[in-house]
Design an enzyme around this catalytic site. Structure first.
Site, PDB file in Angstrom:
ATOM      1  N   GLU A   1       1.466  29.684  37.332  1.00 53.81           N
ATOM      2  CA  GLU A   1       0.710  30.683  38.106  1.00 53.81           C
ATOM      3  C   GLU A   1       0.141  29.938  39.291  1.00 53.81           C
ATOM      4  OE1 GLU A   1      -1.880  32.433  40.014  1.00 53.81           O
ATOM      5  OE2 GLU A   1      -3.220  31.995  38.331  1.00 53.81           O
TER       6      GLU A   1
ATOM      7  N   GLU B   1      -2.653  29.067  52.499  1.00 54.84           N
ATOM      8  CA  GLU B   1      -3.726  29.344  51.550  1.00 54.84           C
ATOM      9  C   GLU B   1      -4.879  28.376  51.807  1.00 54.84           C
ATOM     10  OE1 GLU B   1      -4.150  30.336  46.840  1.00 54.84           O
ATOM     11  OE2 GLU B   1      -3.009  28.546  47.362  1.00 54.84           O
TER      12      GLU B   1
ATOM     13  N   CYS C   1      -7.068  32.446  43.728  1.00 57.11           N
ATOM     14  CA  CYS C   1      -5.658  32.583  44.103  1.00 57.11           C
ATOM     15  C   CYS C   1      -5.353  34.003  44.554  1.00 57.11           C
ATOM     16  CB  CYS C   1      -4.756  32.177  42.939  1.00 57.11           C
ATOM     17  SG  CYS C   1      -5.123  33.013  41.395  1.00 57.11           S
TER      18      CYS C   1
ATOM     19  N   LYS D   1      -5.660  20.363  29.433  1.00 55.26           N
ATOM     20  CA  LYS D   1      -5.981  19.376  30.460  1.00 55.26           C
ATOM     21  C   LYS D   1      -6.749  20.109  31.569  1.00 55.26           C
ATOM     22  CE  LYS D   1      -5.648  16.708  34.157  1.00 55.26           C
ATOM     23  NZ  LYS D   1      -6.183  17.119  35.468  1.00 55.26           N
TER      24      LYS D   1
ATOM     25  N   GLY E   1      -2.437  26.533  39.312  1.00 58.22           N
ATOM     26  CA  GLY E   1      -2.884  25.646  40.379  1.00 58.22           C
ATOM     27  C   GLY E   1      -2.076  25.891  41.637  1.00 58.22           C
ATOM     28  N   SER E   2      -1.982  24.888  42.471  1.00 58.80           N
ATOM     29  CA  SER E   2      -1.299  25.042  43.751  1.00 58.80           C
ATOM     30  C   SER E   2       0.213  25.096  43.571  1.00 58.80           C
ATOM     31  CB  SER E   2      -1.661  23.879  44.684  1.00 58.80           C
ATOM     32  OG  SER E   2      -1.047  22.675  44.246  1.00 58.80           O
ATOM     33  N   THR E   3       0.869  25.709  44.521  1.00 54.15           N
ATOM     34  CA  THR E   3       2.329  25.794  44.489  1.00 54.15           C
ATOM     35  C   THR E   3       2.954  24.407  44.592  1.00 54.15           C
ATOM     36  OG1 THR E   3       2.343  28.030  45.403  1.00 54.15           O
ATOM     37  CG2 THR E   3       4.343  26.729  45.688  1.00 54.15           C
TER      38      THR E   3
ATOM     39  N   GLY F   1       2.696  22.767  41.246  1.00 54.53           N
ATOM     40  CA  GLY F   1       3.561  23.490  40.316  1.00 54.53           C
ATOM     41  C   GLY F   1       5.015  23.077  40.438  1.00 54.53           C
TER      42      GLY F   1
END
Length: 495
Positions: A265, A398, A300, A190, A242-244, A247
């Site tokens: 990650e 970030e 990242c 995806k 991707g972003s925390t 996630g």
């Protein structure tokens, strides 16, 4: 031979772009006809309409993946045979390198010099590396009672959903599907809705290489597709970059469905520590500029915080200012460009808002700070701030853009305290002439990767990649990545 700027432009004008999902060996449009526009962030040009996978496409893809995996036509192939097919896949990626690099540049605004030299070759290398590794790892014979033969083996986990980001679309995808396919799994890829083009094109190359139908599929779409995959009861594993924040949502969805394996990650706010005995301040400054301005800061691992000792602060800033001047946003199709465009308007506005925040909170603007060519695309100048304290918004959150925070410290303990004072733990660096200092500081930094006297170098597949704390779990790259896509089985045979 390398193409010129004009030749890349000509290639772009004649390129045929596929925008449909790839399910069970063929390209298909969404049953409801839903699409979303794919735009070139450097020009605003409409590239193609992308099929937005809905519930029917998701069910078809998962069913095809389960059927293909259960058939054993891929999972029970001898590792050597799987490896040969994957090496053919890697070869096809190399043969279509210019096409894939151009798709990446048009889609994500990345400089063509980077996509041709780093992203596409890196993806081919990753697939080839796991293809060559998979027949060279085995299991264990456990030391048990001599009347028992105890075997410890690894088996493919099943159907893997790989949800990948927009900043390195083809490279990050390969870090997921390379080891997952090598281990014998079926993969549903995806891609981000912001950069789906190379993933869609890779699907046809995978089929051409001999990967069976249903084993490698691509479902474009937005967050609803990712959520559906994370919640699906017939998917065995989700690998996400991707972003925390996203996630965490995926982890919740996986737990609330079938407790599928989840590997994440996530984000970073990486510190780059310049000690007073830095062996080469000019090189450290050039490295620091590359660490934040490469790929427009959309990394990242971006070295978004430079921590510099007070004794060398002024000298470092002078060298950094010279290094930063080399990064000028320009047409991504120009092979000489070192900076391209920000991925889309949402991210562009977000980065400019962070720059405004830095100014309003009292940070000293060292360079940049503005949009570049505001009427010609989503370009932002390379920006750096000298920050009066480490708790400013731009020092803690970030940004995912070309914005650097320079923070002063007075001793090593203070530097490490500032470096570790973040929810993230993806990467870090330290610059010193003393070997013992390098070891001591590296051990105290809570990060998955620590560079010494360099930044973001040695990108070899032999090194695992991932982070501590809220930068995620599990590791991409290296043999450790295979652990994510397999299950351990103990078999005890009584003689």
């Amino acid at each position: 031979m390398a193409r010129t700027h004009a030749q890349w432009q000509d290639f772009a004008n004649t390129l045929s772009i596929e925008g449909r999902a790839f399910i069970d060996g063929q390209y298909v449009a969404a049953a409801d006809g839903r699409t979303f526009a794919c735009l070139n962030p450097a020009t605003g040009q409409h590239l193609v309409n992308i099929s937005w996978a809905g519930a029917p496409e998701i069910e078809q893809a998962v069913s095809a993946a389960r059927r293909a995996f259960d058939s054993g036509k891929w999972s029970t192939l001898a590792p050597l045979a799987r490896g040969r097919i994957l090496k053919d896949f890697a070869l096809l990626i190399r043969e279509h390198a210019d096409e894939l690099a151009l798709l990446e540049t048009l889609d994500a605004g990345k400089p063509i010099g980077d996509t041709t030299a780093v992203d596409v070759p890196g993806a081919a290398y990753c697939v080839e590396w796991f293809a060559e590794a998979i027949d060279k790892i085995g299991g264990e014979v456990a030391p048990v009672d001599p009347k028992i033969v105890g075997l410890v083996t690894r088996e493919a986990i099943g159907v893997v959903a790989a949800i990948v980001p927009w900043n390195f679309p083809i490279l990050m995808a390969s870090w997921k599907f390379g080891p997952a396919l090598a281990a014998g799994n079926a993969v549903i890829l995806k891609p981000s809705e912001k950069s789906p083009l190379t993933a869609i094109r890779l699907a046809a190359l995978a089929k051409q290489a001999g990967i069976p139908d249903g084993i490698f599929q691509v479902l474009p779409g937005a967050g609803d597709v990712g959520k559906a995959l994370a919640m699906h009861m017939d998917i065995d594993c989700v690998a996400f970059t991707g972003s925390t924040a996203v996630g965490k949502l995926i982890a919740v969805d996986a737990a609330q469905s079938n407790l599928k394996r989840v590997w994440l990650e996530l984000g970073g706010k990486s510190p780059n520590i310049i000690l007073p005995d830095c062996p080469d301040l000019a090189r450290a400054a050039r490295s620091a500029a590359g660490a934040i301005f490469y790929n427009m800061g959309e990394m990242c691992t971006a070295g978004s915080r430079v921590l510099v000792h007070a004794d060398i602060k002024d000298a470092f800033i002078a060298e950094f200012s010279k290094a930063a001047a080399a990064y000028v946003p320009a047409d991504p199709l120009d092979p000489q460009s070192r900076m391209g465009a920000i991925i889309d308007r949402v991210q562009y506005d977000k980065v400019l808002a962070y720059i405004a925040s830095g100014i309003s909170e009292g940070a000293q603007l060292l360079c940049g700070g503005r949009a570049a060519y505001a009427d010609a695309g989503l370009f932002i100048e390379p920006t750096a701030f000298v920050c009066p304290r480490p708790d400013l918004t731009i020092c803690r959150e970030e940004i995912f853009g070309p914005v650097l925070s320079i923070i002063t410290f007075h001793d090593i303990d203070e530097a490490i305290r500032i470096a570790n004072d973040t929810e993230y733990g993806l990467a870090a660096a330290v610059w010193t002439s003393d070997l013992s200092t390098a070891h001591r500081v590296s051990r105290r930094l809570r990060a998955g990767t620590v560079w010494v006297n360099c930044y973001d170098e040695g990108g070899d597949m032999n090194f695992p990649f991932g982070g501590f704390k809220q930068s995620g779990n599990g590791r991409d790259k290296s043999l450790h990545a295979l652990e994510k896509y397999s299950e351990l089985k103990s078999t005890l045979i009584k003689l």
